[in-house]
Write a protein that holds these residues in place. Structure first.
Motif, mmCIF file in Angstrom:
data_model
loop_
_atom_site.group_PDB
_atom_site.id
_atom_site.type_symbol
_atom_site.label_atom_id
_atom_site.label_comp_id
_atom_site.label_asym_id
_atom_site.label_seq_id
_atom_site.Cartn_x
_atom_site.Cartn_y
_atom_site.Cartn_z
ATOM 1 N N LEU A 22 -3.491 36.805 20.066
ATOM 2 C CA LEU A 22 -4.535 37.336 20.935
ATOM 3 C C LEU A 22 -5.448 38.361 20.256
ATOM 4 O O LEU A 22 -6.619 38.503 20.629
ATOM 5 C CB LEU A 22 -3.901 37.974 22.177
ATOM 6 N N ARG A 25 -9.162 38.062 19.426
ATOM 7 C CA ARG A 25 -10.070 37.956 20.565
ATOM 8 C C ARG A 25 -10.486 39.328 21.096
ATOM 9 O O ARG A 25 -11.277 39.414 22.029
ATOM 10 C CB ARG A 25 -9.394 37.169 21.691
ATOM 11 N N ASP A 27 -11.899 41.982 19.439
ATOM 12 C CA ASP A 27 -12.797 42.724 18.559
ATOM 13 C C ASP A 27 -13.681 43.688 19.358
ATOM 14 O O ASP A 27 -14.274 43.327 20.378
ATOM 15 C CB ASP A 27 -13.682 41.730 17.790
ATOM 16 N N ASP A 292 -4.973 32.723 26.260
ATOM 17 C CA ASP A 292 -6.206 32.637 25.461
ATOM 18 C C ASP A 292 -7.435 32.701 26.364
ATOM 19 O O ASP A 292 -8.372 33.482 26.128
ATOM 20 C CB ASP A 292 -6.243 31.321 24.676
ATOM 21 N N ARG A 293 -7.443 31.858 27.402
ATOM 22 C CA ARG A 293 -8.609 31.814 28.295
ATOM 23 C C ARG A 293 -8.805 33.144 29.016
ATOM 24 O O ARG A 293 -9.930 33.653 29.131
ATOM 25 C CB ARG A 293 -8.449 30.676 29.312
ATOM 26 N N ASP A 296 -10.091 35.947 26.684
ATOM 27 C CA ASP A 296 -11.503 35.749 26.349
ATOM 28 C C ASP A 296 -12.407 36.236 27.487
ATOM 29 O O ASP A 296 -13.412 36.920 27.255
ATOM 30 C CB ASP A 296 -11.781 34.269 26.076
ATOM 31 N N ASP A 300 -14.786 39.649 27.395
ATOM 32 C CA ASP A 300 -16.226 39.532 27.626
ATOM 33 C C ASP A 300 -16.678 40.482 28.736
ATOM 34 O O ASP A 300 -17.691 41.180 28.597
ATOM 35 C CB ASP A 300 -16.576 38.094 27.993
#
Length: 316
Positions: A22, A25, A27, A292-293, A296, A300
């Motif tokens: 993970l 993802r 950053d 993962d989904r 993300d 965001d």
């Protein structure tokens, strides 16, 4: 707007392997991980938190009072009944969810529970392990069956239920569904009571709200066909549990349950004493792909919080 790297409290404790998966993802985010049962660490991290990534442990007014910087509660999933929404609104804290992010995993889990219940996987596994699987129990054909040729009723028709339809049809089932937003003009739609009476398998895909709490009560359980299977991967509070226990003892064939009215479930709960119940600990959503989904989407939205951009999937 958050001026520095936004501080995230991720209310989940991953293994080293999952964390390594993970972290790329994340950053630009300052993420602090916290196990849901670690109340001391949770309380210590809240005051410096800009975004709380919420899983299941309820978020209370007392929690929010300890989080003066909090700008976003990001639910990893769709159900927000575990968040004190009134208090969050009063404090000016945005709440967002992510409808559909866990749909592949939950749909597959619902199908798994249907099959496990129909084929009595749990008691047969236990019998095999204790050396009692042979000679073959010749009463099994009276108590096990296939999805093909049966009618499956989906209560709720969001992303999860819609994803479940195709494999059910591929296996030979007839699929009907109910949603308050549907009508007789929609193919496959049924009034709820009619769906319950028509279906051999009923699968619940509803949020827990004032209108859905104990929606499946004793009266509605009595509408279901003798020998029918009930699957619940939504919220435990949608079902009247004492009434379900009685129905499973007298009329229903089986239940596949990922959720319960009180979680973690009390080991003394009579549901767990029934061999026609398949039970999971609210993990239908939990796969590496779902994580993962979810991460993300959460990352965001947190970056949007920091930059002052509009947030996605805000809960009214």
């Amino acid at each position: 707007m958050v001026t520095a790297a936004p501080r995230v409290l991720f209310h989940f404790a991953p293994t080293d392997v999952l964390r390594a998966r993970l972290e790329p993802r994340l950053d630009g985010l300052d993420v602090r991980w916290c196990a849901e049962h670690d109340e001391e660490r949770f309380a210590a991290l809240l005051p410096e938190t800009d975004a709380l990534w919420h899983v299941l442990r309820p978020i209370t007014a007392a929690d929010l009072a300890r989080a003066p910087r909090l700008g976003l509660i990001q639910k990893l999933g769709s159900g927000v009944n575990t968040i004190d929404l009134d208090r969050a609104r009063a404090a000016g804290i945005a709440v967002a969810n992510m409808p559909g992010a866990n749909a592949p995993a939950v749909a597959e889990a619902a199908l798994t529970l249907m099959l496990a219940a129909l084929r009595r996987v749990v008691p047969l596994d236990a019998a095999t392990r204790r050396g009692a699987g042979w000679p073959i129990d010749t009463t099994l054909p009276e108590r096990v069956g296939e999805i093909g040729g049966r009618t499956v009723g989906l209560v709720g028709h969001g992303a999860i239920a819609r994803r479940l339809e195709a494999p059910l049809v591929a296996l030979g089932a007839a699929v009907v569904w109910h949603s308050p937003s549907g009508s007789a003009a929609d193919p496959g739609w049924r009034p709820l009571d009619a769906l319950l009476a028509e279906s051999d398998i009923v699968s619940l895909h509803l949020p827990l709200t004032a209108s859905t709490e104990r929606l499946i009560d004793a009266r509605r359980l009595a509408l279901m066909r003798p020998g029918a299977v009930l699957v619940n991967t939504s919220r435990g509070g949608v079902v009247d549990e004492p009434a379900l226990v009685e129905a499973l003892r007298t009329r229903l064939g089986a239940a596949g349950l990922d959720v319960f009215a009180a979680e973690p479930i009390d080991p003394a709960n009579p549901l767990l004493g029934l061999d026609n119940v398949v039970a999971l600990p609210h993990v239908a959503w939990l796969t590496a792909e779902t994580m993962d989904r979810c991460v993300d989407i959460a990352a965001d939205n947190t970056r949007r919080l920091a930059s002052g951009e509009p947030l996605r999937n805000l809960v009214p």
